[in-house]
Write a protein that holds these residues in place. Structure first.
Motif, PDB file in Angstrom:
ATOM      1  N   SER A 141       0.863  -1.211   0.089  1.00 17.70           N
ATOM      2  CA  SER A 141       0.063   0.002  -0.005  1.00 17.70           C
ATOM      3  C   SER A 141       1.065   1.148  -0.032  1.00 17.70           C
ATOM      4  O   SER A 141       1.786   1.463   0.830  1.00 17.70           O
ATOM      5  CB  SER A 141      -0.998  -0.104   1.265  1.00 17.70           C
ATOM      6  N   THR A 142       0.551   2.178  -0.986  1.00 11.99           N
ATOM      7  CA  THR A 142       1.248   3.424  -1.034  1.00 11.99           C
ATOM      8  C   THR A 142       0.948   4.325   0.370  1.00 11.99           C
ATOM      9  O   THR A 142       1.623   5.096   0.761  1.00 11.99           O
ATOM     10  CB  THR A 142       1.090   4.201  -2.165  1.00 11.99           C
ATOM     11  N   GLY A 143      -0.391   4.230   0.633  1.00  9.13           N
ATOM     12  CA  GLY A 143      -0.879   4.981   1.824  1.00  9.13           C
ATOM     13  C   GLY A 143      -0.046   4.598   2.978  1.00  9.13           C
ATOM     14  O   GLY A 143       0.374   5.476   3.728  1.00  9.13           O
ATOM     15  N   ILE A 144       0.322   3.197   3.315  1.00  3.81           N
ATOM     16  CA  ILE A 144       0.799   2.850   4.517  1.00  3.81           C
ATOM     17  C   ILE A 144       2.320   3.317   4.315  1.00  3.81           C
ATOM     18  O   ILE A 144       3.058   3.484   5.266  1.00  3.81           O
ATOM     19  CB  ILE A 144       0.780   1.098   4.665  1.00  3.81           C
ATOM     20  N   ALA A 145       2.825   3.336   3.272  1.00  2.00           N
ATOM     21  CA  ALA A 145       4.349   3.636   2.903  1.00  2.00           C
ATOM     22  C   ALA A 145       4.460   5.100   3.067  1.00  2.00           C
ATOM     23  O   ALA A 145       5.476   5.470   3.902  1.00  2.00           O
ATOM     24  CB  ALA A 145       4.732   3.503   1.365  1.00  2.00           C
ATOM     25  N   LEU A 146       3.421   6.012   2.710  1.00  6.79           N
ATOM     26  CA  LEU A 146       3.630   7.326   3.247  1.00  6.79           C
ATOM     27  C   LEU A 146       3.474   7.639   4.614  1.00  6.79           C
ATOM     28  O   LEU A 146       4.018   8.460   5.042  1.00  6.79           O
ATOM     29  CB  LEU A 146       2.353   8.191   2.377  1.00  6.79           C
ATOM     30  N   PHE A 147       2.488   6.889   5.177  1.00 16.57           N
ATOM     31  CA  PHE A 147       2.452   6.849   6.879  1.00 16.57           C
ATOM     32  C   PHE A 147       3.552   6.781   7.406  1.00 16.57           C
ATOM     33  O   PHE A 147       3.977   7.265   8.360  1.00 16.57           O
ATOM     34  CB  PHE A 147       1.168   6.255   7.285  1.00 16.57           C
ATOM     35  N   GLY A 194       0.731  11.348  10.908  1.00 16.57           N
ATOM     36  CA  GLY A 194       1.797  10.548  10.885  1.00 16.57           C
ATOM     37  C   GLY A 194       2.987  11.020  11.400  1.00 16.57           C
ATOM     38  O   GLY A 194       3.744  10.468  12.251  1.00 16.57           O
ATOM     39  N   ILE A 195       3.256  12.560  11.335  1.00 11.39           N
ATOM     40  CA  ILE A 195       4.478  13.195  11.681  1.00 11.39           C
ATOM     41  C   ILE A 195       4.341  13.468  13.487  1.00 11.39           C
ATOM     42  O   ILE A 195       5.494  13.583  14.124  1.00 11.39           O
ATOM     43  CB  ILE A 195       4.919  14.245  10.912  1.00 11.39           C
ATOM     44  N   PHE A 196       3.049  14.007  13.626  1.00 16.83           N
ATOM     45  CA  PHE A 196       3.056  14.204  15.026  1.00 16.83           C
ATOM     46  C   PHE A 196       2.764  13.071  16.200  1.00 16.83           C
ATOM     47  O   PHE A 196       3.190  13.347  17.116  1.00 16.83           O
ATOM     48  CB  PHE A 196       1.853  15.156  15.202  1.00 16.83           C
ATOM     49  N   LEU A 197       2.022  12.004  15.350  1.00 18.80           N
ATOM     50  CA  LEU A 197       1.659  11.022  16.553  1.00 18.80           C
ATOM     51  C   LEU A 197       2.926  10.384  17.272  1.00 18.80           C
ATOM     52  O   LEU A 197       2.639  10.204  18.290  1.00 18.80           O
ATOM     53  CB  LEU A 197       1.199   9.774  15.460  1.00 18.80           C
ATOM     54  N   PRO A 198       4.138   9.937  16.786  1.00 16.04           N
ATOM     55  CA  PRO A 198       5.119   9.513  17.567  1.00 16.04           C
ATOM     56  C   PRO A 198       5.541  10.325  18.641  1.00 16.04           C
ATOM     57  O   PRO A 198       5.678   9.764  19.707  1.00 16.04           O
ATOM     58  CB  PRO A 198       6.291   9.327  16.860  1.00 16.04           C
ATOM     59  N   GLY A 199       5.687  11.621  18.634  1.00 16.23           N
ATOM     60  CA  GLY A 199       5.822  12.541  19.821  1.00 16.23           C
ATOM     61  C   GLY A 199       4.923  12.700  20.676  1.00 16.23           C
ATOM     62  O   GLY A 199       5.300  12.718  21.977  1.00 16.23           O
ATOM     63  N   ILE A 200       3.566  12.480  20.187  1.00 15.86           N
ATOM     64  CA  ILE A 200       2.436  12.676  21.338  1.00 15.86           C
ATOM     65  C   ILE A 200       2.355  11.302  21.982  1.00 15.86           C
ATOM     66  O   ILE A 200       2.243  11.177  23.351  1.00 15.86           O
ATOM     67  CB  ILE A 200       1.419  12.732  20.723  1.00 15.86           C
ATOM     68  N   LEU A 201       2.924  10.146  21.441  1.00 18.47           N
ATOM     69  CA  LEU A 201       2.783   8.914  22.110  1.00 18.47           C
ATOM     70  C   LEU A 201       3.793   8.638  23.158  1.00 18.47           C
ATOM     71  O   LEU A 201       3.671   8.338  24.249  1.00 18.47           O
ATOM     72  CB  LEU A 201       2.884   7.519  21.052  1.00 18.47           C
ATOM     73  N   VAL A 202       5.041   8.981  22.587  1.00 15.82           N
ATOM     74  CA  VAL A 202       6.230   8.956  23.673  1.00 15.82           C
ATOM     75  C   VAL A 202       5.930  10.204  25.054  1.00 15.82           C
ATOM     76  O   VAL A 202       6.283   9.766  25.974  1.00 15.82           O
ATOM     77  CB  VAL A 202       7.483   9.467  22.952  1.00 15.82           C
TER      78      VAL A 202
END
Length: 412
Positions: free
Chosen positions: A236-242, A319-327
Motif C-alpha cells: 500500500s502506498t498509503g501505508i508507505a507514506l504514513f 503521521g509526523i506528530f503521532l510518535p512525539g505525542i505517544l512518547v
C-alpha cells in the motif's frame, strides 16, 4: 466552569476529576497562538512562557522549565509537545487535542493552500513583510532567555552550567549536541546544585495513568517496527507514506529543523517529489506561524503517490506528530514521581540552567544569524524586545509592529 485546586509550588492544577478550564478555552487561546507564533520552536517556547507563565499563570516558571526540559529530551516537536501538555493539564485529553489542533491548524492550512499555488508572497513588499515577521522571533526569544535566566540561573553555579551548555551548542555541529548539553547540565546539577534542595510537597497532576503510559509506549514501538512490515505485505502506498512521516517524526531529536534532512531522504530520494518542490515548501514553512512540522501537510498534498491533496495532508500531519505525542504520554505518568526526589531536583536545576543556555545559543544561531542583517533589523528587534519586557505588550502587538516595520523598510 469547573474549578480545581492549584498547587502553589507548581502552578499546575491538581485533580483529575475537576479540570481548571474547558477545551473551548484552550482551543481559543492556542488558535490565537497558532496564528501569531512566528519564528520556530525556540520562539514558540518564548510565546508559551509569556502566555501561560507570565500572563495567565496556568503554570509557574520552574514547572514550565521542567516541562520544556522533558520535551527537549523526547523525540518529536518540543514546542507542540509543551503545548499538548499544557492543554492536558488544563482540560484533560480534550484540552490536549484542542491545544494541538489550535496550534497546528493555521499553518497546516496555509501550507496546503501554498501547495495548491495560492500561497507565496512576492515582490519587495511581501519579502519585507515576511522578514519583519521573522524579526518578531528575535524579540520573543530574547525575552524568553532574559526572563528564564533571571529565574533559573540566580547563582554562579547555574549561570556557569548555562554558559557551558551554550558553548556546546555554539561550537558543535552534531544534531545530538542539544541533548548532550542537557544531559551534561543534569549531571552538573547533581554535583553543584544539591545545597538548596527543597522538599516538594505537591505534584504535577497529569490525567494519564501509568497503565496508559505503558500502552502508549507500546503503541509507539509497535508502529515503528510494524509499519514497514505491513507495507511490505500489502504494498500500500498509503501505508508507505504514513510510515515515512511516522519514522521521520519518531527519530527527531534536537528541534524541528532536524526533521528536514529526514523528510528529504524519505520523500525526494524515492522520487515522490522533486528537490525544487521540497525546497519551495521548506521556504514557505519558514514564513508561516506555528510548528515547523506542519511542513508535512505540504508534503502530503504534493507527493505523487496517492493519497495526496487534502487527504495526504491529513495523513502527513497525523503521521509526523503521532510518535512525539505517544512518547510524551508514555513519559508523563512517571515524570512527577521522578521530579520530587531530592537528587532529581538538583539534577533538574542543572537541566533547567542548561535549557537557558540552549535557548541563549539558539538566540544567536539560527534566530539572530538568519534574521538580523543590518542596523535597521537590529532596531526593529530591539523595539520589539522593549515592548515585551518594559511595556509588557502582548506578542500580537509586537507581531503587528514588526510586520509593519519590515514592510516599511522594504519600501525605503
Amino acid at each position: 466552569m469547573p474549578t480545581s485546586k492549584l498547587n502553589p509550588s507548581t502552578g499546575i492544577s491538581a485533580g483529575q476529576a475537576s479540570p481548571a478550564g474547558s477545551p473551548l478555552e484552550v482551543l481559543r487561546i492556542f488558535l490565537k497562538l497558532g496564528l501569531t507564533c512566528f519564528g520556530g520552536p525556540i520562539a514558540h517556547i518564548g510565546y508559551f512562557r509569556d502566555e501561560f507563565v507570565v500572563r495567565r499563570k496556568w503554570i509557574d516558571e520552574h514547572a514550565y522549565a521542567d516541562l520544556v526540559a522533558l520535551c527537549q529530551f523526547l523525540p518529536g516537536p518540543a514546542s507542540s509537545q509543551v503545548g499538548f501538555s499544557i492543554g492536558l493539564t488544563r482540560a484533560g485529553y480534550p484540552g490536549a487535542l484542542a491545544a494541538w489542533t489550535g496550534f497546528t491548524l493555521p499553518s497546516a492550512a496555509i501550507l496546503v493552500l501554498f501547495a495548491y499555488g495560492a500561497g507565496a508572497l512576492g515582490g519587495p513588499v511581501g519579502a519585507g513583510l515576511l522578514h519583519g515577521l521573522k524579526l518578531t522571533a528575535v524579540a520573543i526569544v530574547a525575552q524568553a532567555v532574559w526572563g528564564m535566566a533571571r529565574n533559573l540561573c540566580p547563582d554562579r553555579e547555574r549561570a556557569s552550567i548555562a554558559v557551558v551548555a551554550a558553548l556546546i551548542i555554539l561550537f558543535s555541529t552534531a544534531s545530538i549536541a542539544q541533548i548532550g548539553a542537557i544531559v551534561l547540565g543534569g549531571l552538573a546539577g547533581l554535583w553543584l546544585c544539591r545545597s538548596d534542595a527543597q522538599a516538594s510537597s505537591g505534584h504535577v497532576e497529569m490525567p494519564v495513568s501509568r497503565t496508559a503510559g505503558f500502552v502508549t509506549l507500546g503503541i509507539f514501538f509497535v508502529l515503528l517496527a510494524g509499519l514497514p512490515a505491513l507495507q511490505a505485505l500489502t504494498g500500500s502506498t498509503g501505508i508507505a507514506l504514513f510510515d515515512a512521516f511516522y519514522r521521520s517524526g519518531a527519530l527527531v531529536f534536537g528541534g524541528g529543523h532536524v526533521v528536514l534532512p529526514l523528510l528529504r531522504e524519505a520523500f525526494v530520494t524515492p522520487g515522490w517529489l522533486t528537490d525544487d518542490a521540497f525546497l519551495a515548501g521548506y521556504g514557505a514553512a519558514q514564513a508561516v506561524p506555528g510548528p515547523l512540522f506542519t511542513f508535512a501537510a505540504y508534503l502530503g498534498a504534493v507527493v505523487s503517490p496517492e493519497p495526496h491533496g487534502v487527504a495526504g495532508a491529513v495523513l502527513g500531519l497525523v503521521g509526523i506528530f503521532l510518535p512525539g505525542i505517544l512518547v510524551l504520554l508514555g513519559a508523563l505518568p512517571f515524570w512527577d514521581s521522578f521530579r520530587k526526589r531530592a537528587g532529581a531536583q538538583a539534577m533538574m536545576r542543572g537541566v533547567n540552567a542548561a535549557v537557558v543556555g540552549v535557548l541563549g545559543a539558539a538566540l544567536y544561531n539560527p534566530v539572530w544569524t538568519t534574521t538580523v542583517h543590518s542596523p535597521r533589523d537590529f532596531g526593529i528587534a530591539l523595539v520589539g524586545f522593549v515592548l515585551l519586557v518594559a511595556w509588557r505588550a502582548p506578542p500580537l502587538v509586537v507581531v503587528a509592529f514588526s510586520a509593519a516595520a519590515g514592510t516599511a523598510m522594504a519600501l525605503i
